[in-house]
Motif scaffolding. Structure first.
Motif, short mmCIF file in Angstrom:
data_model
loop_
_atom_site.label_atom_id
_atom_site.label_comp_id
_atom_site.label_asym_id
_atom_site.label_seq_id
_atom_site.Cartn_x
_atom_site.Cartn_y
_atom_site.Cartn_z
N ILE A 66 41.04 103.90 -36.51
CA ILE A 66 41.92 102.74 -36.64
C ILE A 66 43.28 103.15 -37.19
N ASP A 67 44.35 102.66 -36.58
CA ASP A 67 45.70 102.88 -37.08
C ASP A 67 45.97 101.85 -38.17
N ALA A 68 46.12 102.30 -39.40
CA ALA A 68 46.25 101.40 -40.54
C ALA A 68 47.48 100.51 -40.44
N ASP A 69 48.61 101.05 -40.01
CA ASP A 69 49.82 100.24 -39.90
C ASP A 69 49.67 99.17 -38.82
N MET A 70 49.07 99.54 -37.70
CA MET A 70 48.89 98.55 -36.63
C MET A 70 47.89 97.49 -37.06
N LEU A 71 46.87 97.88 -37.82
CA LEU A 71 45.90 96.91 -38.30
C LEU A 71 46.57 95.89 -39.23
N ARG A 72 47.47 96.37 -40.10
CA ARG A 72 48.19 95.44 -40.99
C ARG A 72 49.02 94.47 -40.18
N ALA A 73 49.71 94.96 -39.16
CA ALA A 73 50.53 94.10 -38.31
C ALA A 73 49.65 93.09 -37.57
N CYS A 74 48.50 93.55 -37.07
CA CYS A 74 47.60 92.67 -36.36
C CYS A 74 47.02 91.59 -37.27
N ARG A 75 46.74 91.95 -38.52
CA ARG A 75 46.21 90.95 -39.45
C ARG A 75 47.21 89.81 -39.65
#
Length: 283
Positions: free
Chosen positions: A229-238
């Protein structure tokens, strides 16, 4: 559903069950939103009922059959009746197996992550036409931009949601990572804790996008157990997921219990997350 519509929906489900030789003397409502989910007894069948225009039911039946056949952790259609969509009195009805919940009822983060990874593996083997996740964001943005449909949304809050939906959708879509078929809303309400393990339900919002978009619907602790999982993309997706959900809570026709309170809380979470996230939404 509105009360009168729900009464008709229950009657349609019972009528179809009886016509198929299933005893449906008692009804328990399991979930009530844009569609009604009920448990019919003593036949112990779950009926999902939606207005007839809600033709995604056929898609759900086909996808659920294919995923179950490949061993994915999904709820199954009821084995005693033909796996198809039934129509009665302006409603479409699908019949499913009742999977009894088991304590502690909430799926532990590690088990949640493993179930989601198994589901994604199965979805990668399925080729069906579905919307892109950015279509979901754009649909929510159009709702927010329509003052007639969201009359109680203040100007600053409206601008916040429009910027978040447009900017984060563009940011995630332009990230360059891989995309695949997704569940679309694999939040805890769509994951059952059963004796067979966690089982996903409700595939009406299937879409195509990065796996982070699906993981963003799960509790935060789940992300730490997901591989690759890409942590930065996950934050944006959240934040994007929060914006999509929040937008619908401001719809004047929204019937979600406590929806307006959730809309206010969602705005606060978005504002806080964007203030600390370092995302350029206007780039």
């Amino acid at each position: 559903m509105r009360a009168a519509e729900a009464v008709r929906a229950v009657a349609a489900a019972r009528s179809i069950a009886v016509s198929l030789g299933l005893a449906a003397d008692d009804v328990t409502v399991l979930h009530d939103s844009n569609k009604l989910t009920v448990r019919l007894l003593p036949c112990d069948v779950v009926a999902r009922v939606a207005p007839a225009g809600h033709q995604v039911a056929r898609f759900e039946v086909d996808l659920a059959r294919r995923l179950a056949a490949s061993g994915c952790p999904v709820a199954r259609l009821h084995p005693r009746v033909e796996p198809r969509v039934h129509e009665r009195d302006g409603f479409v009805v699908t019949l499913w197996t009742f999977h009894a919940p088991v304590p502690p009822y909430e799926v532990p983060p590690r088990d949640y992550a493993r179930a989601l990874e198994r589901l994604h593996a199965g979805l990668r083997r399925v080729d069906v036409p579905v919307p892109h996740f950015t279509d979901r964001a754009e649909q929510a943005r159009r709702l927010v931009a329509d003052r007639d449909r969201t009359p109680e949304l203040g100007g600053e809050d409206r601008a916040l949601l429009v910027d978040a939906l447009r900017g984060l959708g563009r940011l995630v879509a332009g990230h360059g990572g891989g995309e695949q078929l997704l569940h679309g809303e694999p939040h805890p309400g769509n994951l059952l804790a059963t004796a067979e393990g966690p089982l996903f339900i409700d595939f009406e919002t299937c879409c195509r996008g990065p796996v982070e978009f699906d993981v963003a619907h799960a509790p935060e602790a789940v992300g730490g157990h997901c591989d690759g999982i890409d942590a930065d993309m996950l934050r944006a997706c959240r934040i994007l997921v929060t914006a999509i959900v929040t937008a619908w809570r401001w719809d004047r026709d929204d019937r979600f219990p406590g929806g307006r309170r959730m809309g206010v809380e969602g705005l606060g979470r978005i504002r806080s997350a964007l203030g600390h996230g370092g995302f350029d939404l206007r780039g």
